[in-house]
Design an enzyme around this catalytic site. Structure first.
Site, PDB file in Angstrom:
ATOM      1  N   SER A 102     -74.140  22.500 -42.971  1.00 50.56           N
ATOM      2  CA  SER A 102     -74.650  21.494 -43.908  1.00 50.56           C
ATOM      3  C   SER A 102     -73.493  20.719 -44.542  1.00 50.56           C
ATOM      4  CB  SER A 102     -75.543  22.168 -44.952  1.00 50.56           C
ATOM      5  OG  SER A 102     -76.327  21.233 -45.644  1.00 50.56           O
TER       6      SER A 102
ATOM      7  N   ASP B  98     -85.764  20.480 -39.671  1.00 50.23           N
ATOM      8  CA  ASP B  98     -84.885  20.523 -40.846  1.00 50.23           C
ATOM      9  C   ASP B  98     -85.345  19.499 -41.888  1.00 50.23           C
ATOM     10  OD1 ASP B  98     -82.772  20.420 -42.708  1.00 50.23           O
ATOM     11  OD2 ASP B  98     -81.281  20.841 -41.163  1.00 50.23           O
TER      12      ASP B  98
ATOM     13  N   HIS C 127     -83.682  24.355 -41.968  1.00 51.49           N
ATOM     14  CA  HIS C 127     -82.276  24.230 -42.349  1.00 51.49           C
ATOM     15  C   HIS C 127     -81.653  25.620 -42.373  1.00 51.49           C
ATOM     16  CE1 HIS C 127     -79.024  21.772 -43.843  1.00 51.49           C
ATOM     17  NE2 HIS C 127     -78.880  22.514 -44.922  1.00 51.49           N
TER      18      HIS C 127
END
Length: 232
Positions: A118, A172, A203
């Protein structure tokens, strides 16, 4: 050598053959990916050093200004808009310093992998594509390219052919798949060769992805000399 960012460090054996600097995501901490070292099931003849940096705590605008560990601020739900350039570049400098420290203690730069999830993946891409020393690879998980407009003038010859593995969840809700794909395409347009993987997840990481990551890491370091000699 400047003061280094806070970090955890562990090795999987004596005389590590490479270093993996692994950056966590927004709101997490340096312990977040420590457990993945065992999950990778790396062979005993591939000892590695893992470094897990800790992002500094900062107010995050999209989270009502709450202070939490973050590599840079995020201002909007469309996370690529209004990028926090100062924060991104500050984090880039912190990772550059860790790379320099590894080199000073004997690890060749081309044995260093930058990995991140991320926000951490965004910083891994930011630092790796601009690093003046040739690196072993970039592992970019559930992430995207930030400060894309400056890449064409800041990218380095040393890492023009750096191996890059990008992996993303098709569901996601945090970093949209479309954003990740457009980031991949932007890097491809700059001449980078991206290995791209998609998984039916949100995610996060999944078991199949971890297996893929393990194989990719092992490919970056090849066979140790002892194995090559035995195979002759």
């Amino acid at each position: 050598m400047p003061n280094l960012i806070q970090h955890l460090e562990l090795t999987t054996g004596t005389e590590p053959r490479g270093t993996i600097i692994w950056l966590h995501g927004l709101g997490a901490d340096c312990w977040d990916f420590v457990s993945i070292v065992k999950e990778l099931h790396l062979p005993e003849n591939l000892p590695l050093r893992f470094i897990f940096p800790q992002a500094p705590s900062r107010p995050i605008t999209i989270n009502s200004g709450h202070v939490m560990p973050g590599w840079y601020d995020i201002a909007m739900s469309e996370i690529e808009r209004k990028p926090d350039e100062a924060g991104v570049r500050e984090s880039q400098a912190s990772i550059d310093a860790l790379i320099d420290r590894e080199v000073t203690r004997g690890m060749a730069a081309d044995k260093i992998i930058l990995a991140g999830f991320s926000q951490g993946g965004a910083v891994a891409l930011q630092a790796g594509l601009r690093q003046t020393q040739p690196l072993a690879g970039i592992l970019a998980l559930s992430t995207y390219l930030t400060l894309a407009d400056s890449l064409s003038i800041e990218k380095t010859v040393a890492n023009a052919n750096i191996p890059i593995l990008m992996a993303h969840g098709t569901q996601d809700p945090i970093v949209r798949l479309a954003l990740a794909r457009s980031s991949r395409d932007a890097m491809t347009a700059q001449g980078y060769n991206i290995e791209w993987r998609e998984y039916p997840m949100q995610h996060s990481l999944c078991g199949e992805e971890v297996e893929e990551i393990s194989g990719w890491i092992q490919a970056r370091y090849g066979k140790p000399e002892s194995q090559i000699l035995l195979a002759c």
